[in-house]
Design an enzyme around this catalytic site. Structure first.
Site, short mmCIF file in Angstrom:
data_model
loop_
_atom_site.label_atom_id
_atom_site.label_comp_id
_atom_site.label_asym_id
_atom_site.label_seq_id
_atom_site.Cartn_x
_atom_site.Cartn_y
_atom_site.Cartn_z
N LYS A 11 0.83 -1.20 0.00
CA LYS A 11 0.00 0.00 0.00
C LYS A 11 0.87 1.27 0.00
O LYS A 11 2.09 1.19 0.23
CB LYS A 11 -0.93 -0.05 1.22
N TYR A 51 -12.37 -2.43 -3.43
CA TYR A 51 -12.88 -2.58 -2.07
C TYR A 51 -14.41 -2.50 -2.03
O TYR A 51 -14.97 -2.17 -0.97
CB TYR A 51 -12.26 -1.53 -1.15
N ARG A 87 -1.22 -14.35 4.28
CA ARG A 87 -1.94 -13.75 5.42
C ARG A 87 -1.13 -13.88 6.71
O ARG A 87 -1.11 -12.98 7.54
CB ARG A 87 -3.32 -14.40 5.60
N THR A 93 -4.93 -7.29 10.78
CA THR A 93 -5.30 -6.03 10.12
C THR A 93 -4.79 -4.82 10.91
O THR A 93 -4.29 -3.86 10.34
CB THR A 93 -6.84 -5.95 9.98
N ARG A 104 3.02 -6.34 8.97
CA ARG A 104 2.29 -5.20 9.55
C ARG A 104 2.90 -4.78 10.89
O ARG A 104 2.98 -3.59 11.19
CB ARG A 104 0.81 -5.55 9.68
N ASN A 114 -1.91 0.25 6.80
CA ASN A 114 -1.40 -1.02 7.33
C ASN A 114 -0.54 -1.82 6.34
O ASN A 114 -0.49 -3.04 6.39
CB ASN A 114 -2.53 -1.85 7.93
N HIS A 117 -2.05 -5.47 1.52
CA HIS A 117 -3.30 -6.20 1.33
C HIS A 117 -2.95 -7.62 0.89
O HIS A 117 -1.97 -7.81 0.17
CB HIS A 117 -4.16 -5.55 0.22
N GLU A 128 -9.60 -10.99 -7.51
CA GLU A 128 -8.69 -9.85 -7.31
C GLU A 128 -7.55 -9.86 -8.34
O GLU A 128 -7.15 -8.81 -8.84
CB GLU A 128 -8.13 -9.87 -5.89
N1 UDP Z 1 -9.77 -0.86 7.49
C1 UDP Z 1 -9.79 0.36 8.13
N2 UDP Z 1 -10.46 0.45 9.33
C2 UDP Z 1 -11.06 -0.62 9.92
C3 UDP Z 1 -11.03 -1.85 9.25
C4 UDP Z 1 -10.37 -1.95 8.04
O1 UDP Z 1 -9.24 1.32 7.64
O2 UDP Z 1 -11.64 -0.45 11.00
C5 UDP Z 1 -9.07 -0.95 6.21
C6 UDP Z 1 -7.69 -1.57 6.38
O3 UDP Z 1 -6.80 -0.87 5.51
C7 UDP Z 1 -7.89 -3.00 5.91
C8 UDP Z 1 -8.94 -2.81 4.82
O4 UDP Z 1 -9.79 -1.78 5.32
O5 UDP Z 1 -6.68 -3.55 5.46
C9 UDP Z 1 -9.75 -4.03 4.50
O6 UDP Z 1 -10.30 -4.54 5.69
P1 UDP Z 1 -10.30 -6.12 5.97
O7 UDP Z 1 -11.18 -6.33 7.16
O8 UDP Z 1 -10.63 -6.83 4.71
O9 UDP Z 1 -8.79 -6.39 6.44
P2 UDP Z 1 -7.56 -7.14 5.76
O10 UDP Z 1 -8.11 -8.29 4.96
O11 UDP Z 1 -6.86 -6.11 4.90
O12 UDP Z 1 -6.69 -7.57 6.91
#
Ligand code: UDP
Length: 135
Positions: A11, A51, A87, A93, A104, A114, A117, A128
């Site tokens: 990112k 998204y 992952r 996250t 992260r 963070n 992705h 994707e």
């Molecule tokens: N995100 C955020 N605030 C939150 C939850 C998610 O800004 O409270 C953003 C964060 O950048 C995250 C993305 O939304 O990576 C997608 O969320 P997801 O739950 O899919 O998390 P990921 O799969 O990226 O761990």
């Protein structure tokens, strides 16, 4: 063990911190091969489409603003259990909750910025990958 492909995005925060190479090194030393890659400045439409599943969430606009704030590095990773492996390497996250030694934990500042992705399932990965690299 299944050979899978997954979509990874470094990112804008991590690109700006100049840690693409360090993140690639983690992929490669953990058995994930980079089989396609592109650096891209996402448009708002690109980020909103990617998204789309989150569009009703309160953080959606901030997420899109962040994802278009600078270039991203997008790659397809291939390897045994690539989706889960990526992952695990990424960590939770919220970087405050991410295990020590994860991408992260080491490179991200906040839940919004963070660093990376990664697709969360094989089916999601297919969608994707097609979104950025076509069929
Ligand atoms: N995100 C955020 N605030 C939150 C939850 C998610 O800004 O409270 C953003 C964060 O950048 C995250 C993305 O939304 O990576 C997608 O969320 P997801 O739950 O899919 O998390 P990921 O799969 O990226 O761990």
């Amino acid at each position: 063990m299944a050979i899978e492909r997954t979509l990874s995005i470094i990112k804008p925060d991590a690109v700006a911190k100049n840690v693409i190479g360090q993140i690639y090194s983690r992929f490669e030393s953990n058995g994930l091969k980079i089989v396609a890659a592109q650096m891209k400045q996402l448009s708002r439409a690109d980020a909103e489409g990617f998204y789309a599943a989150h569009k009703e969430r309160g953080f959606f606009k901030d997420l899109v603003d962040f994802m278009v704030s600078g270039p991203v590095m997008i790659q397809v990773l291939e390897g045994e259990n690539a989706v889960l492996k990526n992952r695990e390497l990424m960590g939770a996250t919220d970087p405050k909750k991410a295990d020590k030694g994860t991408i992260r934990a080491d490179f991200a500042d906040s839940i919004d910025a963070n660093a990376v992705h990664g697709s969360d399932a094989v089916e999601a990965a297919k969608v994707e990958i097609a979104y950025f690299f076509g069929a």
